[in-house]
Design a protein around this motif. Structure first.
Motif, PDB file in Angstrom:
ATOM      1  N   GLU A  76       4.553  16.422   2.885  1.00 42.34           N
ATOM      2  CA  GLU A  76       3.363  16.421   2.039  1.00 42.34           C
ATOM      3  C   GLU A  76       2.558  15.162   2.319  1.00 42.34           C
ATOM      4  OE1 GLU A  76       1.637  18.236  -0.158  1.00 42.34           O
ATOM      5  OE2 GLU A  76       2.906  19.954   0.323  1.00 42.34           O
ATOM      6  N   GLY A  77       1.365  15.092   1.756  1.00 40.48           N
ATOM      7  CA  GLY A  77       0.537  13.908   1.871  1.00 40.48           C
ATOM      8  C   GLY A  77      -0.280  13.745   0.606  1.00 40.48           C
ATOM      9  N   LEU A  78      -0.169  12.603  -0.024  1.00 38.66           N
ATOM     10  CA  LEU A  78      -0.960  12.303  -1.217  1.00 38.66           C
ATOM     11  C   LEU A  78      -1.214  10.802  -1.265  1.00 38.66           C
ATOM     12  CD1 LEU A  78       1.261  12.408  -4.441  1.00 38.66           C
ATOM     13  CD2 LEU A  78       2.232  12.705  -2.159  1.00 38.66           C
ATOM     14  N   LYS A  79      -2.041  10.355  -2.191  1.00 42.43           N
ATOM     15  CA  LYS A  79      -2.424   8.956  -2.224  1.00 42.43           C
ATOM     16  C   LYS A  79      -2.288   8.352  -3.617  1.00 42.43           C
ATOM     17  CE  LYS A  79      -5.925   9.052   1.474  1.00 42.43           C
ATOM     18  NZ  LYS A  79      -7.381   8.941   1.742  1.00 42.43           N
ATOM     19  N   ALA A  80      -2.075   7.026  -3.628  1.00 47.47           N
ATOM     20  CA  ALA A  80      -2.143   6.231  -4.851  1.00 47.47           C
ATOM     21  C   ALA A  80      -3.401   5.374  -4.752  1.00 47.47           C
ATOM     22  CB  ALA A  80      -0.908   5.347  -4.995  1.00 47.47           C
ATOM     23  N   GLY A 137      -9.791   1.532  -0.260  1.00 44.61           N
ATOM     24  CA  GLY A 137      -8.495   1.762   0.354  1.00 44.61           C
ATOM     25  C   GLY A 137      -7.556   2.480  -0.600  1.00 44.61           C
ATOM     26  N   SER A 138      -6.408   2.884  -0.106  1.00 42.32           N
ATOM     27  CA  SER A 138      -5.424   3.575  -0.938  1.00 42.32           C
ATOM     28  C   SER A 138      -4.058   3.478  -0.268  1.00 42.32           C
ATOM     29  CB  SER A 138      -5.814   5.046  -1.130  1.00 42.32           C
ATOM     30  OG  SER A 138      -5.981   5.688   0.119  1.00 42.32           O
ATOM     31  N   LEU A 139      -3.039   3.910  -0.984  1.00 42.63           N
ATOM     32  CA  LEU A 139      -1.689   3.946  -0.431  1.00 42.63           C
ATOM     33  C   LEU A 139      -1.362   5.399  -0.113  1.00 42.63           C
ATOM     34  CD1 LEU A 139       0.787   2.141   0.192  1.00 42.63           C
ATOM     35  CD2 LEU A 139       1.700   2.809  -2.050  1.00 42.63           C
ATOM     36  N   TYR A 140      -1.262   5.702   1.171  1.00 43.37           N
ATOM     37  CA  TYR A 140      -0.936   7.069   1.590  1.00 43.37           C
ATOM     38  C   TYR A 140       0.568   7.266   1.479  1.00 43.37           C
ATOM     39  CZ  TYR A 140      -0.738  11.348   4.343  1.00 43.37           C
ATOM     40  OH  TYR A 140      -0.515  12.637   4.752  1.00 43.37           O
ATOM     41  N   LEU A 141       0.961   8.336   0.810  1.00 43.77           N
ATOM     42  CA  LEU A 141       2.369   8.628   0.552  1.00 43.77           C
ATOM     43  C   LEU A 141       2.787   9.865   1.337  1.00 43.77           C
ATOM     44  CD1 LEU A 141       1.814   7.976  -3.183  1.00 43.77           C
ATOM     45  CD2 LEU A 141       3.461   6.664  -1.839  1.00 43.77           C
ATOM     46  N   GLU A 159      22.724  20.962   4.629  1.00 46.35           N
ATOM     47  CA  GLU A 159      22.490  19.590   4.167  1.00 46.35           C
ATOM     48  C   GLU A 159      21.049  19.186   4.475  1.00 46.35           C
ATOM     49  OE1 GLU A 159      25.354  16.995   5.961  1.00 46.35           O
ATOM     50  OE2 GLU A 159      27.062  18.246   5.367  1.00 46.35           O
ATOM     51  N   TYR A 160      20.478  18.368   3.568  1.00 44.75           N
ATOM     52  CA  TYR A 160      19.086  17.931   3.746  1.00 44.75           C
ATOM     53  C   TYR A 160      18.913  16.491   3.288  1.00 44.75           C
ATOM     54  CZ  TYR A 160      18.254  22.901   4.315  1.00 44.75           C
ATOM     55  OH  TYR A 160      18.305  24.191   4.777  1.00 44.75           O
ATOM     56  N   ILE A 161      17.923  15.837   3.869  1.00 43.42           N
ATOM     57  CA  ILE A 161      17.483  14.526   3.417  1.00 43.42           C
ATOM     58  C   ILE A 161      16.026  14.648   2.996  1.00 43.42           C
ATOM     59  CG2 ILE A 161      16.975  12.129   4.070  1.00 43.42           C
ATOM     60  CD1 ILE A 161      19.203  12.352   6.176  1.00 43.42           C
ATOM     61  N   PHE A 162      15.752  14.229   1.764  1.00 46.42           N
ATOM     62  CA  PHE A 162      14.379  14.117   1.282  1.00 46.42           C
ATOM     63  C   PHE A 162      14.049  12.637   1.192  1.00 46.42           C
ATOM     64  CE2 PHE A 162      11.768  13.136  -2.499  1.00 46.42           C
ATOM     65  CZ  PHE A 162      10.564  13.693  -2.082  1.00 46.42           C
ATOM     66  N   ALA A 163      12.873  12.259   1.670  1.00 47.87           N
ATOM     67  CA  ALA A 163      12.483  10.858   1.623  1.00 47.87           C
ATOM     68  C   ALA A 163      10.982  10.743   1.400  1.00 47.87           C
ATOM     69  CB  ALA A 163      12.875  10.141   2.918  1.00 47.87           C
ATOM     70  N   VAL A 164      10.568   9.574   0.939  1.00 44.73           N
ATOM     71  CA  VAL A 164       9.146   9.250   0.784  1.00 44.73           C
ATOM     72  C   VAL A 164       8.913   7.888   1.411  1.00 44.73           C
ATOM     73  CG1 VAL A 164       7.162   9.068  -0.767  1.00 44.73           C
ATOM     74  CG2 VAL A 164       9.156  10.440  -1.452  1.00 44.73           C
ATOM     75  N   ILE A 165       7.947   7.810   2.319  1.00 41.05           N
ATOM     76  CA  ILE A 165       7.529   6.533   2.877  1.00 41.05           C
ATOM     77  C   ILE A 165       6.057   6.330   2.505  1.00 41.05           C
ATOM     78  CG2 ILE A 165       9.208   6.488   4.761  1.00 41.05           C
ATOM     79  CD1 ILE A 165       7.027   7.566   6.622  1.00 41.05           C
ATOM     80  N   ALA A 166       5.556   5.110   2.666  1.00 39.34           N
ATOM     81  CA  ALA A 166       4.194   4.799   2.234  1.00 39.34           C
ATOM     82  C   ALA A 166       3.491   3.939   3.263  1.00 39.34           C
ATOM     83  CB  ALA A 166       4.216   4.096   0.883  1.00 39.34           C
ATOM     84  N   ALA A 301     -21.920  22.725   6.316  1.00 40.84           N
ATOM     85  CA  ALA A 301     -20.515  23.085   6.476  1.00 40.84           C
ATOM     86  C   ALA A 301     -19.733  21.783   6.408  1.00 40.84           C
ATOM     87  CB  ALA A 301     -20.262  23.785   7.803  1.00 40.84           C
ATOM     88  N   PHE A 302     -18.560  21.831   5.808  1.00 41.64           N
ATOM     89  CA  PHE A 302     -17.746  20.621   5.739  1.00 41.64           C
ATOM     90  C   PHE A 302     -16.266  20.971   5.702  1.00 41.64           C
ATOM     91  CE2 PHE A 302     -18.884  21.583   1.281  1.00 41.64           C
ATOM     92  CZ  PHE A 302     -17.647  21.515   0.636  1.00 41.64           C
ATOM     93  N   ALA A 303     -15.469  20.033   6.190  1.00 42.14           N
ATOM     94  CA  ALA A 303     -14.017  20.171   6.153  1.00 42.14           C
ATOM     95  C   ALA A 303     -13.470  19.258   5.059  1.00 42.14           C
ATOM     96  CB  ALA A 303     -13.422  19.782   7.505  1.00 42.14           C
ATOM     97  N   CYS A 304     -12.273  19.531   4.605  1.00 42.40           N
ATOM     98  CA  CYS A 304     -11.715  18.721   3.519  1.00 42.40           C
ATOM     99  C   CYS A 304     -10.203  18.601   3.644  1.00 42.40           C
ATOM    100  CB  CYS A 304     -12.085  19.318   2.162  1.00 42.40           C
ATOM    101  SG  CYS A 304     -11.372  20.956   1.842  1.00 42.40           S
ATOM    102  N   GLY A 305      -9.692  17.480   3.162  1.00 47.31           N
ATOM    103  CA  GLY A 305      -8.260  17.212   3.169  1.00 47.31           C
ATOM    104  C   GLY A 305      -7.987  15.879   2.512  1.00 47.31           C
ATOM    105  N   THR A 306      -6.722  15.554   2.307  1.00 49.91           N
ATOM    106  CA  THR A 306      -6.352  14.322   1.609  1.00 49.91           C
ATOM    107  C   THR A 306      -6.854  13.078   2.330  1.00 49.91           C
ATOM    108  OG1 THR A 306      -4.381  15.326   0.629  1.00 49.91           O
ATOM    109  CG2 THR A 306      -4.410  12.930   0.793  1.00 49.91           C
ATOM    110  N   ALA A 307      -6.720  13.034   3.646  1.00 52.78           N
ATOM    111  CA  ALA A 307      -7.044  11.817   4.385  1.00 52.78           C
ATOM    112  C   ALA A 307      -8.530  11.483   4.312  1.00 52.78           C
ATOM    113  CB  ALA A 307      -6.610  11.960   5.840  1.00 52.78           C
ATOM    114  N   ALA A 308      -9.395  12.438   4.678  1.00 48.36           N
ATOM    115  CA  ALA A 308     -10.829  12.175   4.766  1.00 48.36           C
ATOM    116  C   ALA A 308     -11.590  12.594   3.516  1.00 48.36           C
ATOM    117  CB  ALA A 308     -11.412  12.892   5.973  1.00 48.36           C
TER     118      ALA A 308
END
Length: 360
Positions: A76-80, A137-141, A159-166, A301-308
């Motif tokens: 996933e991708g989200l921001k603080a 600016g922001s913190l991308y998670l 078995e699985y590993i879930f992790a979050v980096i920033a 016309a425009f594109a959209c997403g978390t980053a931009a």
């Protein structure tokens, strides 16, 4: 499971303040990382367990790790965002948690409880709060999950590993959002009915890279994919959803099914409808796009997403020729929606849909 407690283990050697400050002056995007990561493990006997926040470090990877051979992986991708009062906002983390759960189900992975997803994100934001840039600016998670069982054989991992980096990130655009040029891919498709197009998994992005390289070879910024069945209907860009703005003020965007259910996409639909704008979710062909742009029926016309957030589209390029959108300039509808959304994210405007989750 909702009460899974995280063991907080602060890094014994965090980045010195002077070094962190220097990195935050111009972090770019996805190149600088914070001191910690959240991590939770899963196996069939224990379920989700061993939740902790610890110093960011490499994973020990066995050569037979399932993810390396069978690509069971989602992210996933989200921001603080830092508010003017010094507090910190998350934007719709519940929607990311829900999409992550759905992605896991489609990829035959162990679904992570949404409450654990959100807690893992919040705990990382709390411990690495000093890494959140100010201004725009922001913190991308980046929450992600990989199959971690060691075996060779075609079956879901046990078995699985879930992790979050920033990663601290600056404004996606230098000097403001500039219209991008896009290349229409006629040789490659991104997803088909019944496939994994609606899943945020690495395989979808890997499959888009050759088409993106083709776009760059033709001097374009991004690639746009057509449907896999008829090769005529616009679906989405390599990593962003797309919208069209017409002369009557209405908006249109491709329907869900084979495309990613973008959270920014959903937010734009809600804000536009709040303002009384008609928004249609319907197929739109590349031939119609060209014709409407030339006739003036299509205004933007425009594109959209978390980053931009929102990226105006100025030119559509293909083997059949190029077409300018709005004279190659950013349009008022795209820029107005972008400002409205960003102001909500940073706490500068009311939040009518309760999208903001305050960490502090």
């Amino acid at each position: 499971m909702a009460g899974l407690a995280f063991d907080i283990r602060p890094s014994a050697s965090p980045t010195p303040e002077a070094e962190r400050t220097a990195k935050l002056k111009d972090p770019g995007f996805g190149r600088v990382f914070t001191d910690h990561m959240s991590i939770v493990r899963y196996n069939q006997a224990k379920g989700w367990h061993d939740a902790r926040v610890e110093a960011r470090a490499n994973f020990p990877l066995d050569p037979a790790l399932a993810v390396l051979h069978y690509a069971q992986e989602i992210f996933e991708g989200l921001k603080a965002y830092k508010r003017a009062d010094g507090g910190v906002n998350l934007f719709r983390p519940d929607a990311n948690a829900r999409r992550f759960h759905n992605s896991a189900d489609r990829m035959a992975m162990a679904p992570l409880p949404e409450a654990v997803f959100i807690e893992a994100v919040e705990q990382l934001v709390r411990i690495d709060r000093a890494w959140i840039p100010g201004g725009e600016g922001s913190l991308y998670l980046r929450p992600f999950m990989i199959a971690s069982e060691v075996f060779l054989g075609v079956k879901p991992s046990a078995e699985y590993i879930f992790a979050v980096i920033a990663s601290p990130v600056g404004s996606y655009f230098k000097g403001g959002p500039a219209p991008v040029s896009i290349w229409v891919s006629e040789n490659y498709t991104r997803a088909a009915i019944g496939g994994t197009g609606a899943v945020k998994c690495g395989g979808n992005y890997a499959a888009s890279l050759r088409a993106q390289a083709e776009a760059i070879e033709h001097g374009c910024d991004q690639v746009v994919f057509l449907d896999a069945l008829e090769r005529k209907y616009v679906e989405e860009l390599g990593g962003m959803n797309v919208f069209f703005v017409f002369e009557d003020g209405s908006l249109s965007t491709p329907p869900l099914g084979t495309i990613l259910p973008g959270i920014t996409r959903d937010s734009i639909i809600a804000l536009a409808r709040d303002a009384g704008t008609i928004v249609r979710e319907e197929p739109y062909s590349i031939d119609q796009w060209r014709a409407d742009a030339k006739s003036g029926k299509l205004r933007e016309a425009f594109a959209c997403g978390t980053a931009a957030v929102i990226s105006p589209i100025g030119k559509v390029c293909s083997a059949s020729g190029d077409v300018l959108i709005n004279g190659g300039e950013a349009g008022p509808v795209a820029m107005g929606l972008r400002k409205q959304l960003v102001d909500i994210q940073y706490g500068r405007a009311p939040d009518p849909h309760n999208w903001i989750r305050k960490v502090f």
